[in-house]
Design a protein around this motif. Structure first.
Motif, short mmCIF file in Angstrom:
data_model
loop_
_atom_site.label_atom_id
_atom_site.label_comp_id
_atom_site.label_asym_id
_atom_site.label_seq_id
_atom_site.Cartn_x
_atom_site.Cartn_y
_atom_site.Cartn_z
N LEU A 2 0.83 -1.21 0.00
CA LEU A 2 0.00 0.00 0.00
C LEU A 2 0.86 1.26 0.00
O LEU A 2 0.58 2.21 -0.73
N ALA A 3 1.91 1.25 0.80
CA ALA A 3 2.80 2.41 0.85
C ALA A 3 3.47 2.63 -0.50
O ALA A 3 3.63 3.77 -0.95
N THR A 4 3.86 1.55 -1.14
CA THR A 4 4.51 1.66 -2.45
C THR A 4 3.55 2.21 -3.50
O THR A 4 3.96 2.92 -4.42
N LEU A 5 2.28 1.92 -3.34
CA LEU A 5 1.26 2.45 -4.25
C LEU A 5 0.92 3.92 -3.95
O LEU A 5 0.11 4.51 -4.63
N GLY A 6 1.55 4.47 -2.90
CA GLY A 6 1.29 5.86 -2.54
C GLY A 6 0.13 6.03 -1.59
O GLY A 6 -0.42 7.12 -1.43
N ASN A 7 -0.27 4.95 -0.94
CA ASN A 7 -1.40 4.98 -0.02
C ASN A 7 -1.01 4.36 1.32
O ASN A 7 -1.59 3.35 1.72
N PRO A 8 -0.03 4.94 2.03
CA PRO A 8 0.42 4.32 3.27
C PRO A 8 -0.66 4.31 4.34
O PRO A 8 -1.51 5.19 4.39
N VAL A 9 -0.62 3.28 5.16
CA VAL A 9 -1.58 3.13 6.25
C VAL A 9 -1.37 4.22 7.30
O VAL A 9 -2.31 4.69 7.93
N LYS A 10 -0.11 4.63 7.47
CA LYS A 10 0.23 5.72 8.40
C LYS A 10 1.41 6.46 7.81
O LYS A 10 2.06 5.98 6.89
N PRO A 11 1.70 7.66 8.31
CA PRO A 11 2.82 8.43 7.75
C PRO A 11 4.13 7.62 7.79
O PRO A 11 4.41 6.91 8.75
N LEU A 12 4.91 7.76 6.71
CA LEU A 12 6.13 6.98 6.57
C LEU A 12 7.32 7.66 7.24
O LEU A 12 7.53 8.87 7.08
N LEU A 13 8.06 6.88 7.97
CA LEU A 13 9.32 7.34 8.56
C LEU A 13 10.41 7.22 7.50
O LEU A 13 10.22 6.61 6.44
N LYS A 14 11.58 7.77 7.78
CA LYS A 14 12.67 7.77 6.80
C LYS A 14 13.03 6.37 6.29
O LYS A 14 13.14 6.18 5.08
N PRO A 15 13.20 5.35 7.15
CA PRO A 15 13.53 4.01 6.63
C PRO A 15 12.43 3.47 5.70
O PRO A 15 12.72 2.82 4.70
N GLN A 16 11.18 3.76 6.03
CA GLN A 16 10.07 3.31 5.19
C GLN A 16 10.07 4.05 3.85
O GLN A 16 9.80 3.45 2.80
N GLN A 17 10.38 5.32 3.86
CA GLN A 17 10.47 6.09 2.62
C GLN A 17 11.56 5.51 1.72
O GLN A 17 11.39 5.43 0.50
N GLU A 18 12.68 5.13 2.32
CA GLU A 18 13.79 4.53 1.55
C GLU A 18 13.36 3.22 0.91
O GLU A 18 13.67 2.95 -0.25
N VAL A 19 12.63 2.40 1.66
CA VAL A 19 12.14 1.13 1.14
C VAL A 19 11.17 1.37 -0.02
O VAL A 19 11.28 0.75 -1.08
N VAL A 20 10.24 2.27 0.18
CA VAL A 20 9.25 2.57 -0.86
C VAL A 20 9.94 3.08 -2.13
O VAL A 20 9.59 2.67 -3.24
N SER A 21 10.91 3.94 -1.98
CA SER A 21 11.65 4.45 -3.13
C SER A 21 12.31 3.31 -3.91
O SER A 21 12.28 3.29 -5.15
N LEU A 22 12.86 2.36 -3.21
CA LEU A 22 13.48 1.19 -3.83
C LEU A 22 12.45 0.32 -4.53
O LEU A 22 12.65 -0.11 -5.68
N LEU A 23 11.33 0.07 -3.87
CA LEU A 23 10.32 -0.84 -4.40
C LEU A 23 9.55 -0.26 -5.59
O LEU A 23 9.08 -1.01 -6.44
N LYS A 24 9.40 1.05 -5.65
CA LYS A 24 8.67 1.67 -6.75
C LYS A 24 9.28 1.33 -8.10
O LYS A 24 8.59 1.38 -9.13
N LYS A 25 10.54 0.98 -8.11
CA LYS A 25 11.21 0.62 -9.36
C LYS A 25 10.68 -0.68 -9.93
O LYS A 25 10.85 -0.96 -11.12
N GLN A 26 10.01 -1.48 -9.10
CA GLN A 26 9.47 -2.77 -9.55
C GLN A 26 8.09 -2.67 -10.18
O GLN A 26 7.66 -3.59 -10.86
N ILE A 27 7.38 -1.58 -9.90
CA ILE A 27 5.99 -1.51 -10.41
C ILE A 27 5.84 -0.45 -11.48
O ILE A 27 6.64 0.37 -11.70
#
Length: 180
Positions: free
Chosen positions: A155-180
């Motif tokens: 959900l966070a990778t789709l731009g719809n996080p369940v709660k606000p993203l912390l820095k480590p989560q933002q880093e993960v999402v940035s990495l994963l967005k390359k897959q979709i």
């Protein structure tokens, strides 16, 4: 849009299906035991697990609804026959998802841990505690908990996080967005 998490396993495959608001539509574990020592029995077991996982998604996905499936990457601690069987299950599941036209991404175990705990480390108990503490999701099975974590990450990778993203989560999402 729904987000699905699959923690593939030969004995306890965890699944979680979340709607766009992060509400759980379904979650649980698909249990499996060997039914024989032959290659045919091994293959039939893998096919059954993959088909049941896809069936769960199809059962809770509404017609015309968008989807993203997040699959936990292979645990390379497994060795020998187990690693080969897990790889087979992983790729068969990918093939079945592709046949449905459902996009998926692969999330490495350390990446998932970083998203949930803030670091790439954490044992199963720490993951379950972090998920409960941060998302209120309670499960007595770590495979179901990992599947929920994968779906939340999706959900966070789709731009719809369940709660606000912390820095480590933002880093993960940035990495994963390359897959979709």
């Amino acid at each position: 849009m729904i987000s699905v998490g699959l923690d593939l396993s030969l004995t306890h495959t965890g699944y979680a299906i979340l709607d766009q608001d992060g509400l759980v539509r379904a979650s649980g574990v698909i249990k499996s035991k060997p039914s024989g020592d032959t290659h045919l029995a091994e293959t039939q077991r893998i096919v059954k697990i993959a088909e049941e996982a896809v069936q769960k998604i199809d059962e809770f996905k509404e017609e015309g609804e968008g989807i993203l499936v997040s699959i936990e990457g292979l645990a390379f601690m497994a060795q020998g026959t187990s690693l080969v069987q897990l790889a087979g299950l992983n790729y068969l599941t990918r093939i079945l998802l592709a046949e449905f036209g459902w996009p998926f991404m692969i999330i490495a175990p350390s990446t998932l841990k970083k998203f949930i705990t803030g670091s790439g480390k954490g044992d199963k108990d720490m993951m379950m505690m972090s998920v409960f503490k941060n998302y209120g999701f309670e499960s007595m099975d770590n495979n179901e908990c990992d599947a929920y974590s994968l779906a939340v990450c999706g959900l966070a990778t789709l731009g719809n996080p369940v709660k606000p993203l912390l820095k480590p989560q933002q880093e993960v999402v940035s990495l994963l967005k390359k897959q979709i």
